[in-house]
Design a protein around this motif. Structure first.
Motif, mmCIF file in Angstrom:
data_model
loop_
_atom_site.group_PDB
_atom_site.id
_atom_site.type_symbol
_atom_site.label_atom_id
_atom_site.label_comp_id
_atom_site.label_asym_id
_atom_site.label_seq_id
_atom_site.Cartn_x
_atom_site.Cartn_y
_atom_site.Cartn_z
ATOM 1 N N UNK A 28 75.164 48.986 33.287
ATOM 2 C CA UNK A 28 75.479 47.742 33.985
ATOM 3 C C UNK A 28 75.452 46.581 32.984
ATOM 4 N N UNK A 29 74.483 46.617 32.092
ATOM 5 C CA UNK A 29 74.370 45.553 31.085
ATOM 6 C C UNK A 29 75.614 45.487 30.206
ATOM 7 N N UNK A 30 76.165 46.650 29.857
ATOM 8 C CA UNK A 30 77.379 46.687 29.042
ATOM 9 C C UNK A 30 78.547 46.045 29.793
ATOM 10 N N UNK A 31 78.689 46.380 31.075
ATOM 11 C CA UNK A 31 79.772 45.804 31.885
ATOM 12 C C UNK A 31 79.634 44.286 31.931
ATOM 13 N N UNK A 32 78.422 43.808 32.185
ATOM 14 C CA UNK A 32 78.191 42.363 32.253
ATOM 15 C C UNK A 32 78.467 41.693 30.907
ATOM 16 N N UNK A 33 78.078 42.337 29.832
ATOM 17 C CA UNK A 33 78.325 41.777 28.505
ATOM 18 C C UNK A 33 79.824 41.674 28.232
ATOM 19 N N UNK A 34 80.576 42.694 28.596
ATOM 20 C CA UNK A 34 82.027 42.661 28.403
ATOM 21 C C UNK A 34 82.655 41.555 29.245
#
Length: 80
Positions: A24-30
């Motif tokens: 989820x953190x990766x999606x938010x970062x992108x």
């Protein structure tokens, strides 16, 4: 922020992460990277869009952007 809408958005982000096999953190970062690119764009239409949705200098969270964008879509659909 409306808690019900926030829960829906958080679940959508979780589903995207699950679908893509990332966190989820990766999606938010992108999403944040894409948002920053929009905010910093020199394109006048992009600049106007970001200034109108967040006010000059304020950066939305990914969740706020999704909620705001979905409300814009609803508003436009109701005007058709």
């Amino acid at each position: 922020m409306n808690k019900k809408k926030l829960i829906v958005v958080e679940n959508a982000i979780k589903e995207i992460a699950k679908r893509d096999g990332v966190t989820v953190e990766f999606v938010k970062m992108q999403m944040k990277i894409a948002m920053m690119n929009g905010v910093r764009s020199t394109d006048s239409k992009a600049k106007s869009f970001w200034d109108n949705i967040s006010g000059k200098g304020k950066i939305l969270t990914p969740e706020e952007l999704i909620i705001h964008t979905s409300e814009l879509v609803k508003q436009r659909k109701s005007q058709e």
